[in-house]
Motif scaffolding. Structure first.
Motif, mmCIF file in Angstrom:
data_model
loop_
_atom_site.group_PDB
_atom_site.id
_atom_site.type_symbol
_atom_site.label_atom_id
_atom_site.label_comp_id
_atom_site.label_asym_id
_atom_site.label_seq_id
_atom_site.Cartn_x
_atom_site.Cartn_y
_atom_site.Cartn_z
ATOM 1 N N ALA A 66 0.708 -0.947 0.081
ATOM 2 C CA ALA A 66 0.277 0.197 -0.140
ATOM 3 C C ALA A 66 0.445 1.218 -0.312
ATOM 4 O O ALA A 66 1.586 1.386 0.785
ATOM 5 C CB ALA A 66 -1.238 -0.153 0.952
ATOM 6 N N VAL A 67 1.080 2.397 -1.454
ATOM 7 C CA VAL A 67 1.004 2.870 -1.174
ATOM 8 C C VAL A 67 1.444 4.502 -1.210
ATOM 9 O O VAL A 67 0.455 4.187 -2.076
ATOM 10 C CB VAL A 67 2.760 2.922 -2.260
ATOM 11 N N ASN A 68 1.802 5.072 -0.469
ATOM 12 C CA ASN A 68 1.779 6.581 -0.180
ATOM 13 C C ASN A 68 2.646 7.748 -0.173
ATOM 14 O O ASN A 68 3.108 7.065 0.096
ATOM 15 C CB ASN A 68 0.258 7.189 1.190
ATOM 16 N N GLY A 69 2.304 8.579 -0.617
ATOM 17 C CA GLY A 69 3.028 9.451 -0.891
ATOM 18 C C GLY A 69 4.942 8.608 -1.535
ATOM 19 O O GLY A 69 4.481 8.076 -2.846
ATOM 20 N N TYR A 70 5.676 8.995 -1.336
ATOM 21 C CA TYR A 70 7.397 8.769 -1.622
ATOM 22 C C TYR A 70 7.600 7.415 -2.300
ATOM 23 O O TYR A 70 7.576 6.986 -0.438
ATOM 24 C CB TYR A 70 7.885 9.470 -1.757
ATOM 25 N N ALA A 71 7.810 6.951 -3.128
ATOM 26 C CA ALA A 71 8.509 5.306 -2.880
ATOM 27 C C ALA A 71 9.889 5.711 -3.572
ATOM 28 O O ALA A 71 9.397 5.994 -4.746
ATOM 29 C CB ALA A 71 7.343 3.952 -3.680
ATOM 30 N N LEU A 72 10.774 6.212 -3.432
ATOM 31 C CA LEU A 72 11.493 6.392 -4.490
ATOM 32 C C LEU A 72 13.282 6.125 -3.906
ATOM 33 O O LEU A 72 13.144 4.793 -3.080
ATOM 34 C CB LEU A 72 12.532 7.999 -3.904
ATOM 35 N N GLY A 73 13.990 5.067 -4.868
ATOM 36 C CA GLY A 73 15.036 4.246 -4.502
ATOM 37 C C GLY A 73 14.661 3.343 -3.863
ATOM 38 O O GLY A 73 14.337 2.260 -4.709
ATOM 39 N N GLY A 74 15.330 2.993 -2.571
ATOM 40 C CA GLY A 74 15.084 1.655 -2.514
ATOM 41 C C GLY A 74 13.373 1.195 -2.027
ATOM 42 O O GLY A 74 13.210 0.769 -1.728
ATOM 43 N N GLY A 75 12.668 2.678 -1.654
ATOM 44 C CA GLY A 75 11.493 2.064 -1.483
ATOM 45 C C GLY A 75 10.841 2.037 -2.612
ATOM 46 O O GLY A 75 9.867 0.892 -3.037
ATOM 47 N N CYS A 76 10.988 2.735 -4.150
ATOM 48 C CA CYS A 76 10.113 1.715 -5.463
ATOM 49 C C CYS A 76 10.348 0.773 -5.494
ATOM 50 O O CYS A 76 9.854 -0.370 -5.247
ATOM 51 C CB CYS A 76 10.838 3.086 -6.620
ATOM 52 N N GLU A 77 11.974 0.190 -5.176
ATOM 53 C CA GLU A 77 12.476 -0.839 -5.651
ATOM 54 C C GLU A 77 11.703 -2.594 -4.999
ATOM 55 O O GLU A 77 11.637 -3.069 -4.688
ATOM 56 C CB GLU A 77 14.106 -1.021 -5.344
ATOM 57 N N LEU A 78 11.620 -1.685 -3.388
ATOM 58 C CA LEU A 78 10.286 -2.357 -2.205
ATOM 59 C C LEU A 78 8.983 -2.736 -2.641
ATOM 60 O O LEU A 78 8.634 -4.106 -2.639
ATOM 61 C CB LEU A 78 10.618 -1.847 -0.949
ATOM 62 N N ALA A 79 8.475 -1.482 -3.238
ATOM 63 C CA ALA A 79 7.369 -1.792 -4.161
ATOM 64 C C ALA A 79 6.782 -2.589 -4.853
ATOM 65 O O ALA A 79 6.425 -3.294 -4.792
ATOM 66 C CB ALA A 79 6.956 -0.591 -4.354
#
Length: 231
Positions: A117-130
């Protein structure tokens, strides 16, 4: 007489605030790390919430071991990637760097369905985690990106490989080389996410979906996931 294991368990419980000890006593790794809030399992769904709001849920060197059905960063931000303040202490080869890759591989091999469940920024490793999740539900505030080049780095946790498979070569090149972000609607159009909902509804929609998946025959779900990923 209490056993050493029981004593350790009691010390962990005593050290944690009540809101971090919901449900039955969970895995010692999750319970001992206050950067991860554990909720459940409820109706077959275990929720792990990243809990470093002061740094926008940037990953610390103790990487999240995602063994869950639903993962979220909360209502405002998913994860801004690696904690930049810790990068200078992380070796390029060996040590913590290898540990991070090992944990990412563990998440990728996780056999049960994973919903993000993604709200706001999913950047770098956060994007990769998503992208490691099987299904991503995005709030209308979500923004995805791999901006590592701004720091003289490149996506090092599989982003270059996974992102091109998700969105195609041209978009992947633009996002990585120009460090541009993708908003929720574009992410939906590209197939990076499964649904876009109003931000306040993101976690609840993801939880509902995860609960529905959890109600399916578990062996069939596990085999279906494996077969889809091998296609």
């Amino acid at each position: 007489m209490p056993t050493p294991a029981t004593t350790r368990k009691n010390r962990v419980a005593a050290a944690k605030p009540p809101n971090q000890l919901r449900g039955s006593e969970m895995n010692s790794t999750a319970q001992a790390d206050s950067e991860i809030l554990v909720d459940g399992p409820t109706e077959g769904v275990l929720t792990l919430t990243l809990n470093r709001p002061q740094v926008k849920n940037a990953f610390s060197n103790t990487l999240l071991d995602v063994r869950c059905i639903l993962i979220t960063g909360g209502p405002d931000v998913f994860a801004a990637g690696s904690d930049i303040s810790q990068l200078q202490d992380r070796p390029m080869y060996g040590g913590i760097a290898d540990e991070r890759y090992d944990n990412w591989d563990t998440m990728e091999r996780f056999s049960k369905p994973v919903v993000a469940a993604v709200n706001g920024y999913a950047l770098g490793g956060g994007c990769e985690l998503a992208m490691l999740a099987d299904i991503t539900i995005a709030g209308d505030t979500a923004k995805f990106g791999l901006p590592e080049l701004r720091l003289g780095l490149f996506p090092g946790l599989g982003g270059t490989q996974r992102f091109i498979r998700e969105v195609g070569k041209s978009v992947a090149m633009k996002v990585i080389l120009a460090a541009e972000f993708i908003d929720a609607e574009e992410a939906l159009r590209l197939g990076l996410v499964a649904e876009v909902v109003p931000a306040p509804d993101t976690i609840e929609r993801a939880r509902t979906l995860a609960t529905k998946i959890a109600g399916m025959p578990p062996l069939a779900a596990r085999v279906a996931k494996k077969t889809i990923l091998q296609a």
